[in-house]
Scaffold this active site. Structure first.
Site, PDB file in Angstrom:
ATOM      1  N   HIS A   1       0.841  -1.186   0.000  1.00 57.26           N
ATOM      2  CA  HIS A   1       0.000   0.000   0.000  1.00 57.26           C
ATOM      3  C   HIS A   1       0.882   1.243   0.000  1.00 57.26           C
ATOM      4  O   HIS A   1       2.085   1.175   0.268  1.00 57.26           O
ATOM      5  CB  HIS A   1      -0.928  -0.012   1.208  1.00 57.26           C
ATOM      6  CG  HIS A   1      -1.983  -1.073   1.136  1.00 57.26           C
ATOM      7  ND1 HIS A   1      -2.967  -1.226   2.094  1.00 57.26           N
ATOM      8  CD2 HIS A   1      -2.223  -2.032   0.205  1.00 57.26           C
ATOM      9  CE1 HIS A   1      -3.760  -2.232   1.758  1.00 57.26           C
ATOM     10  NE2 HIS A   1      -3.322  -2.743   0.614  1.00 57.26           N
TER      11      HIS A   1
ATOM     12  N   GLU B   1       1.229   3.682   2.007  1.00 57.82           N
ATOM     13  CA  GLU B   1       1.897   3.964   3.271  1.00 57.82           C
ATOM     14  C   GLU B   1       3.179   3.129   3.420  1.00 57.82           C
ATOM     15  O   GLU B   1       4.205   3.617   3.908  1.00 57.82           O
ATOM     16  CB  GLU B   1       0.971   3.662   4.452  1.00 57.82           C
ATOM     17  CG  GLU B   1      -0.306   4.498   4.460  1.00 57.82           C
ATOM     18  CD  GLU B   1      -1.483   3.779   3.836  1.00 57.82           C
ATOM     19  OE1 GLU B   1      -2.587   3.829   4.402  1.00 57.82           O
ATOM     20  OE2 GLU B   1      -1.295   3.171   2.742  1.00 57.82           O
TER      21      GLU B   1
ATOM     22  N   CYS C   1      -1.914  -1.651   7.591  1.00 55.64           N
ATOM     23  CA  CYS C   1      -1.024  -0.494   7.542  1.00 55.64           C
ATOM     24  C   CYS C   1      -0.944   0.195   8.900  1.00 55.64           C
ATOM     25  O   CYS C   1       0.072   0.794   9.247  1.00 55.64           O
ATOM     26  CB  CYS C   1      -1.488   0.493   6.480  1.00 55.64           C
ATOM     27  SG  CYS C   1      -1.177  -0.049   4.785  1.00 55.64           S
TER      28      CYS C   1
ATOM     29  N   ALA D   1     -25.900  13.495 -33.772  1.00 55.68           N
ATOM     30  CA  ALA D   1     -25.407  13.421 -35.150  1.00 55.68           C
ATOM     31  C   ALA D   1     -25.570  14.779 -35.815  1.00 55.68           C
ATOM     32  O   ALA D   1     -26.431  15.583 -35.422  1.00 55.68           O
ATOM     33  CB  ALA D   1     -26.157  12.349 -35.943  1.00 55.68           C
TER      34      ALA D   1
ATOM     35  N   ARG E   1     -11.497   6.894 -20.546  1.00 57.27           N
ATOM     36  CA  ARG E   1     -11.437   5.451 -20.780  1.00 57.27           C
ATOM     37  C   ARG E   1     -10.295   4.819 -19.987  1.00 57.27           C
ATOM     38  O   ARG E   1     -10.435   3.725 -19.441  1.00 57.27           O
ATOM     39  CB  ARG E   1     -11.269   5.168 -22.280  1.00 57.27           C
ATOM     40  CG  ARG E   1     -12.500   5.461 -23.119  1.00 57.27           C
ATOM     41  CD  ARG E   1     -12.260   5.084 -24.577  1.00 57.27           C
ATOM     42  NE  ARG E   1     -13.433   5.359 -25.410  1.00 57.27           N
ATOM     43  CZ  ARG E   1     -13.503   5.105 -26.709  1.00 57.27           C
ATOM     44  NH1 ARG E   1     -12.440   4.567 -27.328  1.00 57.27           N
ATOM     45  NH2 ARG E   1     -14.594   5.390 -27.400  1.00 57.27           N
TER      46      ARG E   1
ATOM     47  N   THR F   1     -25.066   1.051 -31.356  1.00 56.11           N
ATOM     48  CA  THR F   1     -23.855   1.839 -31.623  1.00 56.11           C
ATOM     49  C   THR F   1     -22.870   1.048 -32.470  1.00 56.11           C
ATOM     50  O   THR F   1     -22.223   1.600 -33.369  1.00 56.11           O
ATOM     51  CB  THR F   1     -23.203   2.254 -30.288  1.00 56.11           C
ATOM     52  OG1 THR F   1     -24.080   3.135 -29.593  1.00 56.11           O
ATOM     53  CG2 THR F   1     -21.877   2.957 -30.515  1.00 56.11           C
TER      54      THR F   1
ATOM     55  N   LEU G   1     -13.681   1.149 -29.615  1.00 50.06           N
ATOM     56  CA  LEU G   1     -13.936   1.319 -28.187  1.00 50.06           C
ATOM     57  C   LEU G   1     -12.751   0.873 -27.334  1.00 50.06           C
ATOM     58  O   LEU G   1     -12.898   0.144 -26.345  1.00 50.06           O
ATOM     59  CB  LEU G   1     -15.204   0.557 -27.778  1.00 50.06           C
ATOM     60  CG  LEU G   1     -16.489   0.973 -28.504  1.00 50.06           C
ATOM     61  CD1 LEU G   1     -17.663   0.130 -28.032  1.00 50.06           C
ATOM     62  CD2 LEU G   1     -16.779   2.449 -28.299  1.00 50.06           C
TER      63      LEU G   1
ATOM     64  N   ARG H   1      -6.899   4.384 -25.984  1.00 49.65           N
ATOM     65  CA  ARG H   1      -5.756   4.794 -26.787  1.00 49.65           C
ATOM     66  C   ARG H   1      -5.009   5.957 -26.135  1.00 49.65           C
ATOM     67  O   ARG H   1      -4.344   6.749 -26.800  1.00 49.65           O
ATOM     68  CB  ARG H   1      -6.226   5.176 -28.205  1.00 49.65           C
ATOM     69  CG  ARG H   1      -6.892   4.011 -28.928  1.00 49.65           C
ATOM     70  CD  ARG H   1      -7.242   4.329 -30.359  1.00 49.65           C
ATOM     71  NE  ARG H   1      -8.337   5.265 -30.497  1.00 49.65           N
ATOM     72  CZ  ARG H   1      -9.625   4.957 -30.419  1.00 49.65           C
ATOM     73  NH1 ARG H   1      -9.990   3.712 -30.153  1.00 49.65           N
ATOM     74  NH2 ARG H   1     -10.567   5.874 -30.568  1.00 49.65           N
TER      75      ARG H   1
ATOM     76  N   PRO I   1     -28.999   6.876 -28.327  1.00 45.59           N
ATOM     77  CA  PRO I   1     -30.188   7.342 -27.611  1.00 45.59           C
ATOM     78  C   PRO I   1     -30.986   6.245 -26.917  1.00 45.59           C
ATOM     79  O   PRO I   1     -31.505   6.457 -25.825  1.00 45.59           O
ATOM     80  CB  PRO I   1     -31.016   8.029 -28.695  1.00 45.59           C
ATOM     81  CG  PRO I   1     -30.461   7.561 -29.999  1.00 45.59           C
ATOM     82  CD  PRO I   1     -29.023   7.257 -29.755  1.00 45.59           C
TER      83      PRO I   1
END
Length: 360
Positions: A44, A46, A78, A156, A182, A194, A202, A205, A295
């Site tokens: 972790h 710490e 921790c 669009a 992303r 879509t 998708l 990048r 939509p």
């Protein structure tokens, strides 16, 4: 603490399914050690900072963005490491939402005579780990709906037609920010509409390192996903399709042979059960989902109440009567939306809105 938060942000894409945490150890105005958490490192934040500090950590102040853990998991508590190192003061931005620790870390430190202060830059820390907080308490991921649209709410531009690649609405600067979003997400969720309309990849990048690939998830009730689509052609243990269709069909077998993982989900009135989808993703330790859709799915997600945050990019353009609305649903109601921030990316304006609670 601001430096600790900056360190924590270095763990974005690297810490999940753990929270992103940054830590700084200070004594006599000098930084002795610092660190952030990466899942593969195990340590972790710490512990990373303590190892840098060595024996000098005695009677030092530790700044950390999240309450130190007080339970044994992949690592030891921790809290015990801080006590053993002789830390005299701990300043934490926020309480750990994990029920295993929540408040007990602070209590253990105070019981050992360590001064504890909390709440410094708390809202920044909570925003950084809002997905972890959602997942650790509900076992479902935090869902952010992202969309780019014209000033009159169209997805669009005039002239877009079926079979013709749509022109970008948003600017290059906005699209770069979407790639950052992303990168900060565990999964990207879209609908079959879509895929059929835009044939997108998708992918993340952004170019920055991430611990695991961005999981690409498609809701496809009737399994219409084309074998020749770019998303199928690039499947590499990162493509998950929720469907109500039979896995025994030749189409299903071909998709599976192409590297697509199919998950059967019952549909209700021809619609995918969102709750079942989110539970399955949560089971896979998906903390954050970025919804990028059209939509129909936007409207359905809002109607189902699964969206916690919206990020809407408005371009200085008009769509007119394109018929591609931001969200299409017979009627959907939402709790109040609260604007958390307004930012500009190139010529575009992006609104970040929180659903159903006041933004801090």
């Amino acid at each position: 603490m601001q430096h600790a938060l900056d360190l924590a942000r270095k763990g974005v894409g690297l810490a999940s399914p753990n929270p992103t945490v940054g830590c700084v150890i200070v004594k006599d105005g000098a930084i002795l050690g610092e660190g952030f958490h990466q899942y593969h490192w195990r340590d972790h934040a710490e512990i990373v900072a303590l190892k840098q500090s060595g024996d000098r950590a005695s009677v030092a102040t530790l700044y950390v963005t999240l309450e130190p853990c007080n339970h044994t998991g992949r690592t030891g508590p921790c809290t015990e490491a801080l006590i053993a190192a002789g830390i005299s003061r701990v300043v934490a931005a926020m309480q750990d939402p994990n029920p295993k620790t929540r408040g007990s870390g602070f209590a253990r430190l105070r019981a050992a005579g360590i001064e504890v202060e909390t709440g410094l830059l708390e809202s920044e820390a909570e925003k950084l780990n809002e997905a972890f907080a959602c997942w650790i308490t509900t076992k479902k991921p935090f869902v952010t709906l992202k969309s780019a649209m014209t000033l009159d709410g169209q997805l669009a531009l005039p002239g877009a037609s079926e079979g013709k690649k749509r022109a970008w609405i948003s600017s290059e600067e906005s699209r770069a920010e979407v790639q950052r979003m992303r990168h900060a997400s565990d999964a990207l969720l879209t609908g079959i509409g879509t895929i059929l309309a835009d044939d997108p990849l998708l992918t993340d990048r952004n170019g920055l390192e991430r611990r695991r690939r961005l999981l690409r998830v498609i809701l496809d009730t009737n399994l219409r996903l084309p074998l020749k689509s770019r998303i199928v052609q690039t499947a590499n243990d990162d493509l998950l399709v929720f469907t109500a269709a039979s896995f025994k069909s030749p189409k299903a077998r071909k998709l599976q042979n192409a590297g697509v993982e199919l998950v059967h989900i019952k549909s209700r009135a021809g619609k995918i059960d969102f709750d079942a989808v989110l539970k399955e993703m949560g089971r896979r330790e998906i903390l954050s989902v970025l919804l990028e859709a059209g939509p129909t799915l936007n409207g359905a997600a809002l109607s189902a109440g699964i969206v916690q945050k919206l990020i809407l990019f408005y371009a200085p353009k008009l769509g007119g009567n394109t018929g591609v609305l931001f969200a299409d649903a017979p009627n959907y109601t939402l709790p109040a939306l609260h604007i958390r921030s307004v930012r500009q990316f190139g010529p575009d304006v992006a609104l970040e809105l929180i659903v159903g609670k006041l933004a801090k």
